[in-house]
Write an enzyme that holds these catalytic residues in place. Structure first.
Site, PDB file in Angstrom:
ATOM      1  N   ASP A  71      -3.417 -34.235   4.212  1.00 24.09           N
ATOM      2  CA  ASP A  71      -3.331 -35.523   4.883  1.00 24.09           C
ATOM      3  C   ASP A  71      -4.281 -36.572   4.319  1.00 24.09           C
ATOM      4  OD1 ASP A  71      -5.751 -34.583   5.714  1.00 24.09           O
ATOM      5  OD2 ASP A  71      -5.312 -34.636   7.852  1.00 24.09           O
ATOM      6  N   ALA A  75      -8.567 -34.718  -0.657  1.00 18.36           N
ATOM      7  CA  ALA A  75      -8.248 -33.291  -0.639  1.00 18.36           C
ATOM      8  C   ALA A  75      -7.137 -32.975  -1.630  1.00 18.36           C
ATOM      9  CB  ALA A  75      -7.848 -32.860   0.770  1.00 18.36           C
ATOM     10  N   CYS A 127     -15.570 -61.499   4.847  1.00 15.69           N
ATOM     11  CA  CYS A 127     -15.802 -62.709   5.641  1.00 15.69           C
ATOM     12  C   CYS A 127     -14.672 -62.932   6.639  1.00 15.69           C
ATOM     13  CB  CYS A 127     -15.968 -63.920   4.727  1.00 15.69           C
ATOM     14  SG  CYS A 127     -14.605 -64.194   3.576  1.00 15.69           S
TER      15      CYS A 127
END
Length: 584
Positions: A71, A75, A127
């Site tokens: 997911d 990984a 910003c």
């Protein structure tokens, strides 16, 4: 191998878990459920992270196939590199709503997961987040940053305080804000200290925190008059004077997640969640931190409440908790049938490999609607390895553009090596004839280097750095190109080699594959499973060879590592893995 436990939100996306399994190990329950189908199968469940150093090269070599249902990109990069180093076939997969894909990766035979650069995660100017939000997602990002400032890992790039360096503040604009006298500490004042230090000083008092973030900081923003010449100015809120209606109507009783909260309700949820999170943080050892998780009710409540309060201040339409949960990762609901189809395709490709027919394997794409040939599933030939891939090519070399006089070692390690290049525990040596060690994975060995600039070690234009990740059995040569300033205020840019700098304009105009007669494919996009019960899908097309992968099916169907031992902590490198299956 799966680090997670089962949450209620996981139940609607697959067929292995039931209500009685909530809170239990996903890996163990998946094993038990599978054995009910075939009691003779040999399955071992690991409740652990695949990035743990326990799963080293020798571990991977014990298996014939590795099947991924991960997911997150970090990984996936890690398993990709481990399978390449162990020379084991990897079946990669992903789903997003009705879309899905399966692909086989084999060293020297096919593209690896990292052969084609993935588009970066979408970001927003700092910003805009701090000063001038205009969309709900800006408020959600700000709220997640605030969570990290208060309870998680502090990152200066995620500072939620008003930004006086906003490019719109020119000449004398904003000077009034800079000269504003701070209120007394502990009274929601604007004393310029770190948010974490300030909130610890007031002992996480919700009212004081609320008044600082949603009253005093907003007044501070209002003093930056230039920002509001062409915008609706924000409206400060006070804890003691909050509206208890939504568009003038008292909220109706309905499902909590799917109704609008009034500002007063948001403040109540904000207060309650802060106390819960404060308690969770107190349970950690000194220096501990929390990691935001959409399945943690207090963490999710905090972000939903803070995002909606800020949205109200800036005149932005509020969202339900359910909507914010989805927006927090640009995620869409998972569909159990899609996952089942993709799981079956993983097994079918695995059977080809086990039968010695890897050359018959395909990349298979599941589309939302049938293409003109009435097909939902579109198989495509596997692409050859990218000869310039810095992961699987015979010579692992990559060029990095950055400013050596402004980038410190810690930023280089975290953002370039770990985030940009997917390393876990890198060692870095400068090729200067002396073998200067800049970064060591040995804990504390080069800690004094972290705040120094790369230039202080003699890194300059065309310097060569040798990087070694022992845990991944991965070595990489970095060529540093010094740039005073990069486009769009980027901190660094990774390119395959120096020649790509000259060829960039040509590659940017690459053509799309077309024609149904040659068997090429217009493929669905690289799909990244980002959450447990919800998925993120990357919007931008990703070029692969001369083809472009897109999220929708188009009108035509066209077809020697260092032997040095590392002291690594499994917890330090734990990620939110979904599943990895090893077949032997």
């Amino acid at each position: 191998i799966d680090l997670d436990t089962i949450d209620v939100s996981n139940l609607n996306r697959q067929f292995l878990f039931r209500k009685e399994h909530v809170g239990k190990s996903k890996a163990q329950v998946a094993k038990d459920s599978a054995l009910q189908f075939n009691p003779d199968a040999s399955i071992r469940a690991y409740h652990d992270s695949i990035t743990s150093p326990d799963y080293d090269l020798e571990f991977f070599r014990k298996f014939d196939i590795v099947m991924n249902a991960l997911d997150n990109r970090a990984a996936r990069n890690h398993v990709n590199r481990m399978c390449l180093a162990a020379d084991r076939p990897l079946i990669e997969s992903g789903t997003a709503g009705y879309l899905g894909q399966v692909s086989v990766i084999k060293k020297g035979l096919t593209e690896c997961y990292e052969c084609i650069p993935k588009p970066p995660q979408k970001t927003f100017p700092g910003c805009t987040i701090r000063n001038t939000p205009s969309e709900p997602i800006h408020c959600v990002v700000w709220a997640k940053h605030l969570f990290n400032q208060l309870f998680g890992e502090e990152d200066p790039d995620q500072d939620v305080s008003p930004d006086t360096a906003d490019p719109e503040l020119t000449a004398d604009a904003g000077q009034k804000a800079l000269e504003t006298t701070s209120a007394p500490e502990g009274n929601g004042g604007l004393k310029r200290v770190s948010t974490r230090a300030w909130v610890e000083g007031i002992q996480y008092e919700p009212q004081k925190l609320f008044n600082k973030m949603f009253r005093d900081d907003i007044k501070y923003l209002l003093s930056m008059e230039t920002l509001w010449k062409k915008r609706r100015p924000p409206t400060p809120l006070d804890w003691d004077k909050l509206p208890n209606t939504v568009d003038g109507v008292v909220p109706k009783e309905t499902i909590q997640d799917q109704r609008q909260w009034s500002v007063q309700e948001c403040a109540n949820v904000f207060s309650r969640s802060i106390r819960i999170l404060q308690g969770q943080l107190a349970e950690r050892e000194d220096g501990g931190m929390l990691v935001w998780d959409k399945d943690d009710d207090a963490a999710m409540d905090f972000v939903a409440a803070a995002a909606n309060i800020r949205a109200h201040i800036f005149g932005i339409a509020p969202k339900t908790r359910f909507d914010i949960k989805s927006m927090a990762g640009n995620i869409i609901p998972a569909i159990a049938t899609t996952n089942a189809v993709i799981a079956a395709l993983i097994v079918m490709e695995g059977l080809k490999i086990l039968n010695g027919d890897i050359e018959k394997c395909n990349s298979i794409y599941l589309n939302r609607q049938p293409n003109p040939r009435k097909k939902l599933l579109v198989p495509c030939a596997l692409d050859k390895p990218n000869p310039k891939c810095y992961v699987c090519a015979p010579t692992n070399e990559v060029t990095v553009l950055l400013n050596v006089e402004k980038m410190i070692v810690k930023t280089f390690e975290e953002k370039v090596l770990k985030t940009g290049l997917g390393m876990v525990a890198p060692d870095v040596m400068l090729e200067d004839g002396k073998g200067t060690i800049i970064i060591s994975s040995e804990e504390g060995e080069t800690e004094e280097n972290e705040e120094k600039f790369l230039s202080e070690f003699g890194v300059r234009n065309n310097s060569i750095l040798k990087c070694d990740d022992f845990q991944q059995s991965y070595e990489l040569t970095l060529i540093i190109v010094h740039k005073e300033k990069l486009e769009e205020d980027q901190e660094f840019v990774i390119v395959g080699d120096v020649s790509e700098l000259q060829a960039k304009s040509e590659t940017d105009t690459g053509t799309k594959a077309e024609g149904a007669s040659n068997g090429a494919c217009n493929q669905t996009g690289d799909i990244v499973v980002e959450e447990d019960d919800l998925m993120i899908v990357e919007d931008d097309p990703v070029e692969t060879g001369t083809q472009k992968r897109k999220l929708e099916d188009q009108d035509d169907e066209t077809g020697p590592p260092s032997a040095k031992k590392k002291k690594l902590s499994a917890d330090k490198y734990a990620s939110t893995d979904d599943d990895v299956a090893m077949v032997s």
